[in-house]
Design an enzyme around this catalytic site. Structure first.
Site: not given
Ligand code: ADP
Ligand code: TRP
Length: 321
Positions: A189, A110, A192
């Site tokens: 990956k 981050k 958001k």
């Molecule tokens: P983002 O990366 O979109 O901000 P978050 O960090 O809020 O997503 O993730 C929320 C949940 O969704 C977590 O348990 C995370 O491991 C899962 N997650 C997010 N993106 C993925 C992905 N591309 N593949 C698998 N799991 C994901």
């Protein structure tokens, strides 16, 4: 068995969230007592607009309920409705080595992406440990990117137990290999923060456009593609289409003769069908905000009872009472 997981209301939920975390979590509802919450305290480390936080929180609640969270089986609540977790976070911070937090890859990532370093971001894993430990959680279903956070939670719990005597249950992560990392429309990956998401409840036209816009290589349709299993649309199709349909597309792509346009069209259609029931359910819930609020308030009440019990145990163990 207590199952626990959380998701931040920091944006619109996407297929990575759904297949990486929500779907496994929803399946686990049947296997034990599940506690799922909306991590609105955590979202304060990356989202600074109060109106947006409030709206996203409701959206996450709607999404989860629409996708099958059953409030009769599962305790579903807002993180901030159990403020005890912030007190436990303080207790845990006093046994958390600085070096451990400094090694946190999510913090380093981050910062590298330009988010201003602040204490909340640095202490994020400690609050997450408190979320997990305060409910005596045994199993935590998450995507692979949360693995290190779970390791820290375990280390922090072990440290506290060593310092003050057996207090916390040591939790296990549950990470499904087949959906550990769902790729986004650019092959990275899905996240958001990368602008490469396919939303669970995206608008029809906009999502079709996004999917049709996925960039592929320049090989002609006729060419055989021995690497068909690595194709992004095939990988996503495997998630949203029946196994034999996805396999058939993969075989046709491998053999040659299937154009990328047709493949992407199939991906959109299967995606759209996959969430059809949930979409209907969501529309009903949107029309019934009082019900959604009541689910969250009832959930908070139950979660808080458990949190108070565990916090008391930690306060006693550490000589605060
Ligand atoms: P983002 O990366 O979109 O901000 P978050 O960090 O809020 O997503 O993730 C929320 C949940 O969704 C977590 O348990 C995370 O491991 C899962 N997650 C997010 N993106 C993925 C992905 N591309 N593949 C698998 N799991 C994901
Ligand atoms: N850090 C998690 C994420 O970004 C959200 C979260 C907060 C969480 N507290 C948790 C997940 C406790 C599991 C358990 O996805």
């Amino acid at each position: 068995m207590r199952i626990l997981s959380g998701i931040q209301p920091s944006g619109t939920l996407h297929l990575g969230n759904y297949f990486g975390m929500m779907k496994p979590a929803l399946e686990l509802q049947e296997k034990g007592e599940a506690f799922y919450f909306i991590a609105n305290y955590h979202s304060m480390t990356s989202l600074f607009d109060p109106v947006e936080r409030c709206k996203n929180t409701l959206d996450v609640a709607l999404d989860f309920l629409a996708c099958g969270l059953d409030p009769k089986k599962t305790v579903f609540f807002r993180q901030s409705d159990v403020p005890e977790v912030t007190e436990l976070s303080w207790l845990l911070s006093t046994v958390t080595p600085m070096g451990m937090l400094e090694r946190a890859t999510s913090y380093k990532d981050k910062i590298a992406r330009g988010i201003a370093p602040m204490h909340g971001l640095f202490a994020y894993p400690v609050l997450m440990a408190a979320d997990i430990l305060i409910y005596d959680s045994n199993v935590v279903p998450v995507g692979r990117d949360q693995k290190q956070h779970l390791e820290m939670t375990r280390d922090i719990a072990i440290k506290f137990n060593e310092q003050y005597g057996q207090t916390f249950v040591i939790p296990e992560p549950q990470i499904r290999d087949e959906v550990a990392v769902v790729p986004g429309t650019d092959g990275q990956k899905m996240s958001k923060s990368y602008g490469n998401t396919i939303e669970i409840f995206g608008d029809e036209k906009a999502t079709r456009k996004k999917i049709m816009g996925i960039v592929m290589d320049s090989r002609t349709p006729a060419e055989p593609k021995p690497d068909a299993d690595k194709n992004l649309a095939i990988q996503l199709l495997k998630l949203v289409a029946p196994a034999e349909v996805a396999k058939d597309f993969e075989n046709r792509l491998r053999a040659g003769g299937l154009g990328y346009g047709d493949l992407k069209k199939a991906l959109f259609e299967n995606y759209w069908n996959y969430f059809a029931d949930a979409r209907k359910k969501r529309a009903e819930l949107v029309a019934n905000p009082d019900y959604v609020n009541k689910v969250l308030c009832d959930g908070a009440l139950k979660a808080r009872t458990k949190a108070r019990e565990v916090l008391k145990r930690a306060r006693k163990a550490s000589g605060l009472e």
